[in-house]
Write an enzyme that holds these catalytic residues in place. Structure first.
Site, PDB file in Angstrom:
ATOM      1  N   SER A 283      -7.743 -28.087  38.414  1.00  0.00           N
ATOM      2  CA  SER A 283      -6.842 -27.191  39.155  1.00  0.00           C
ATOM      3  C   SER A 283      -7.522 -25.848  39.357  1.00  0.00           C
ATOM      4  CB  SER A 283      -5.544 -26.988  38.368  1.00  0.00           C
ATOM      5  OG  SER A 283      -4.722 -26.055  39.040  1.00  0.00           O
ATOM      6  N   HIS A 284      -7.128 -25.173  40.425  1.00  0.00           N
ATOM      7  CA  HIS A 284      -7.621 -23.815  40.679  1.00  0.00           C
ATOM      8  C   HIS A 284      -6.470 -22.823  40.632  1.00  0.00           C
ATOM      9  CE1 HIS A 284     -10.882 -26.269  42.222  1.00  0.00           C
ATOM     10  NE2 HIS A 284     -11.665 -25.216  42.094  1.00  0.00           N
TER      11      HIS A 284
ATOM     12  N   ASP B  11       0.060 -32.195  40.370  1.00  0.00           N
ATOM     13  CA  ASP B  11       0.577 -31.863  41.691  1.00  0.00           C
ATOM     14  C   ASP B  11       2.062 -31.647  41.501  1.00  0.00           C
ATOM     15  OD1 ASP B  11      -0.350 -31.454  44.474  1.00  0.00           O
ATOM     16  OD2 ASP B  11       1.396 -32.697  44.869  1.00  0.00           O
ATOM     17  N   SER B  12       2.518 -30.498  41.944  1.00  0.00           N
ATOM     18  CA  SER B  12       3.894 -30.145  41.631  1.00  0.00           C
ATOM     19  C   SER B  12       4.514 -29.405  42.798  1.00  0.00           C
ATOM     20  CB  SER B  12       3.923 -29.281  40.374  1.00  0.00           C
ATOM     21  OG  SER B  12       2.985 -28.245  40.488  1.00  0.00           O
TER      22      SER B  12
ATOM     23  N   PHE C  21       5.315 -17.782  38.326  1.00  0.00           N
ATOM     24  CA  PHE C  21       4.494 -17.813  39.542  1.00  0.00           C
ATOM     25  C   PHE C  21       5.256 -18.621  40.588  1.00  0.00           C
ATOM     26  CE2 PHE C  21       2.753 -22.174  39.543  1.00  0.00           C
ATOM     27  CZ  PHE C  21       3.045 -22.575  38.241  1.00  0.00           C
TER      28      PHE C  21
ATOM     29  N   ASP D 118       9.262 -19.188  41.030  1.00  0.00           N
ATOM     30  CA  ASP D 118      10.008 -18.994  39.774  1.00  0.00           C
ATOM     31  C   ASP D 118      11.094 -17.927  39.844  1.00  0.00           C
ATOM     32  OD1 ASP D 118       8.815 -21.003  38.419  1.00  0.00           O
ATOM     33  OD2 ASP D 118       7.392 -19.757  37.319  1.00  0.00           O
TER      34      ASP D 118
ATOM     35  N   LYS E 226       9.941 -21.084  29.024  1.00  0.00           N
ATOM     36  CA  LYS E 226       9.538 -21.979  30.120  1.00  0.00           C
ATOM     37  C   LYS E 226       8.672 -23.124  29.577  1.00  0.00           C
ATOM     38  CE  LYS E 226       7.544 -22.416  34.684  1.00  0.00           C
ATOM     39  NZ  LYS E 226       6.660 -21.941  35.728  1.00  0.00           N
TER      40      LYS E 226
ATOM     41  N   HIS F 226       9.248 -28.681  33.957  1.00  0.00           N
ATOM     42  CA  HIS F 226       8.799 -29.960  34.513  1.00  0.00           C
ATOM     43  C   HIS F 226       7.399 -30.329  34.022  1.00  0.00           C
ATOM     44  CE1 HIS F 226       7.712 -26.489  36.775  1.00  0.00           C
ATOM     45  NE2 HIS F 226       6.984 -27.112  37.673  1.00  0.00           N
ATOM     46  N   ARG F 227       6.493 -29.323  34.003  1.00  0.00           N
ATOM     47  CA  ARG F 227       5.115 -29.578  33.596  1.00  0.00           C
ATOM     48  C   ARG F 227       5.050 -29.977  32.117  1.00  0.00           C
ATOM     49  NH1 ARG F 227       3.685 -25.494  35.889  1.00  0.00           N
ATOM     50  NH2 ARG F 227       3.388 -26.541  37.874  1.00  0.00           N
TER      51      ARG F 227
HETATM   52  P1  IMP Z   1      -0.019 -27.822  44.303  1.00  0.00           P
HETATM   53  O1  IMP Z   1       0.416 -28.779  43.221  1.00  0.00           O
HETATM   54  O2  IMP Z   1      -1.335 -27.226  44.037  1.00  0.00           O
HETATM   55  O3  IMP Z   1       0.154 -28.393  45.650  1.00  0.00           O
HETATM   56  O4  IMP Z   1       0.942 -26.570  44.237  1.00  0.00           O
HETATM   57  C1  IMP Z   1       2.208 -26.656  43.709  1.00  0.00           C
HETATM   58  C2  IMP Z   1       3.020 -25.477  44.162  1.00  0.00           C
HETATM   59  O5  IMP Z   1       4.369 -25.729  43.743  1.00  0.00           O
HETATM   60  C3  IMP Z   1       2.651 -24.175  43.498  1.00  0.00           C
HETATM   61  O6  IMP Z   1       1.713 -23.441  44.228  1.00  0.00           O
HETATM   62  C4  IMP Z   1       4.003 -23.467  43.479  1.00  0.00           C
HETATM   63  O7  IMP Z   1       4.281 -22.983  44.743  1.00  0.00           O
HETATM   64  C5  IMP Z   1       4.976 -24.595  43.256  1.00  0.00           C
HETATM   65  N1  IMP Z   1       5.196 -24.779  41.818  1.00  0.00           N
HETATM   66  C6  IMP Z   1       4.842 -25.842  41.063  1.00  0.00           C
HETATM   67  N2  IMP Z   1       5.171 -25.649  39.783  1.00  0.00           N
HETATM   68  C7  IMP Z   1       5.720 -24.430  39.729  1.00  0.00           C
HETATM   69  C8  IMP Z   1       6.244 -23.661  38.661  1.00  0.00           C
HETATM   70  O8  IMP Z   1       6.257 -24.027  37.487  1.00  0.00           O
HETATM   71  N3  IMP Z   1       6.718 -22.459  39.009  1.00  0.00           N
HETATM   72  C9  IMP Z   1       6.723 -22.018  40.282  1.00  0.00           C
HETATM   73  N4  IMP Z   1       6.247 -22.659  41.301  1.00  0.00           N
HETATM   74  C10 IMP Z   1       5.744 -23.885  41.024  1.00  0.00           C
END
Ligand code: IMP
Length: 197
Positions: free
Chosen positions: A15-16, A76-77, A156, A159, A179, A184-185
Site C-alpha cells: 500500500s502507498h 482494498d477498502s 483519514f 472518517d 478505531k 472494518h480493517r
Molecule cells: P483504495 O483501497 O486504495 O482504493 O482506497 C480506499 C479509500 O477508501 C481510501 O482512500 C479512503 O478514501 C476510503 N477508506 C477506506 N478505509 C477508510 C478508513 O478507515 N477511513 C476513511 N476512509 C477510508
C-alpha cells in the site's frame, strides 16, 4: 500456509496510503517478522481496474508478491452508501482526485445526499499473496451513519463524516485506539492473523 505453519521471515505491505499503513502496522508487528513497504522496493501502485474490492485487493497483493517474491498484504477498502447505489465504493479514493482532496470527496457525498440522513458502511478486503500463485482474502465491515458537517481530523479519508453504530462521535473524533478496536480493517486483520497463527 497456515497448515504448514512456517515461520514468516518477512512481509511487504502493498500500500502507498499512509492512513492505511498506520492502521495496518500494529497488527503486522504482532507477527514478529521483518516488515517492508512497497515503496522500499520502489514499486508503484498497480492500476485499480477491478470491478470489485476483491479483484482490486488481489491485484495489489499479487503484483507486489510477483515483484518482491515476498509474502505481501494489500487492503482494498472504501465507503459504501446503499442509498447511493453503493457509491463511492471502489471509487472512494478516486473521488478525492489526484490531489487526494477528501474535503472535496466528502462534499460530493453530501451534495448527492441532499441533506438526507443515511447509513453507510466501510468495507476492507485484505488480500495476502505468497509463492506467486497462492492467495487468500479476508473481509471486514463496520456499519454506521453519515453526518454533515464533518467533525474531527484524527482519521483519514471519509472518517470525519462517519459515525460508527453505537457511538456518537465520528471516526475523525474517536482515538486511534478506539478505531483500531472496531474498524472494518481490524475485523479483516483479526481473520488474517487467525489464519497465519
Ligand atoms: P483504495 O483501497 O486504495 O482504493 O482506497 C480506499 C479509500 O477508501 C481510501 O482512500 C479512503 O478514501 C476510503 N477508506 C477506506 N478505509 C477508510 C478508513 O478507515 N477511513 C476513511 N476512509 C477510508
Amino acid at each position: 500456509m497456515s497448515k504448514n505453519k512456517k515461520k514468516i521471515s518477512s512481509i511487504v505491505i502493498a500500500s502507498h496510503n499512509p492512513g492505511k499503513i498506520r492502521e495496518m502496522l500494529p497488527f503486522i508487528k504482532k507477527l514478529n517478522t521483518k516488515i517492508y513497504l512497497a515503496k522500499d522496493f520502489k514499486l508503484k501502485e498497480p492500476k485499480e481496474d477491478g470491478s470489485n474490492f476483491i479483484e482490486n485487493a488481489l491485484k495489489k497483493s499479487r503484483y507486489v508478491n510477483n515483484k518482491t517474491k515476498k509474502i505481501s498484504i494489500a487492503d482494498d477498502s472504501g465507503l459504501v452508501i446503499p442509498s447511493l447505489q453503493g457509491k463511492p465504493g471502489i471509487f472512494s479514493s478516486r473521488w478525492a482526485g489526484k490531489e487526494k482532496n477528501f474535503d472535496r470527496a466528502m462534499k460530493k457525498v453530501n451534495n448527492l445526499l441532499y441533506k438526507k440522513k443515511t447509513n453507510a458502511y466501510y468495507i476492507s478486503v485484505l488480500a495476502i499473496s505468497w509463492n506467486k500463485k497462492k492467495e487468500k482474502i479476508f473481509i471486514g465491515k463496520i456499519f454506521g451513519n453519515l453526518i454533515w458537517p464533518p467533525r474531527g481530523n484524527l482519521g483519514f479519508g471519509y472518517d470525519s463524516i462517519f459515525i460508527p453504530k453505537g457511538y456518537n462521535k465520528t471516526f475523525g473524533e474517536l482515538s486511534n485506539k478506539i478505531k483500531n478496536n472496531i474498524s472494518h480493517r481490524v475485523m479483516a486483520f483479526k481473520k488474517l492473523l487467525n489464519f497465519l497463527n
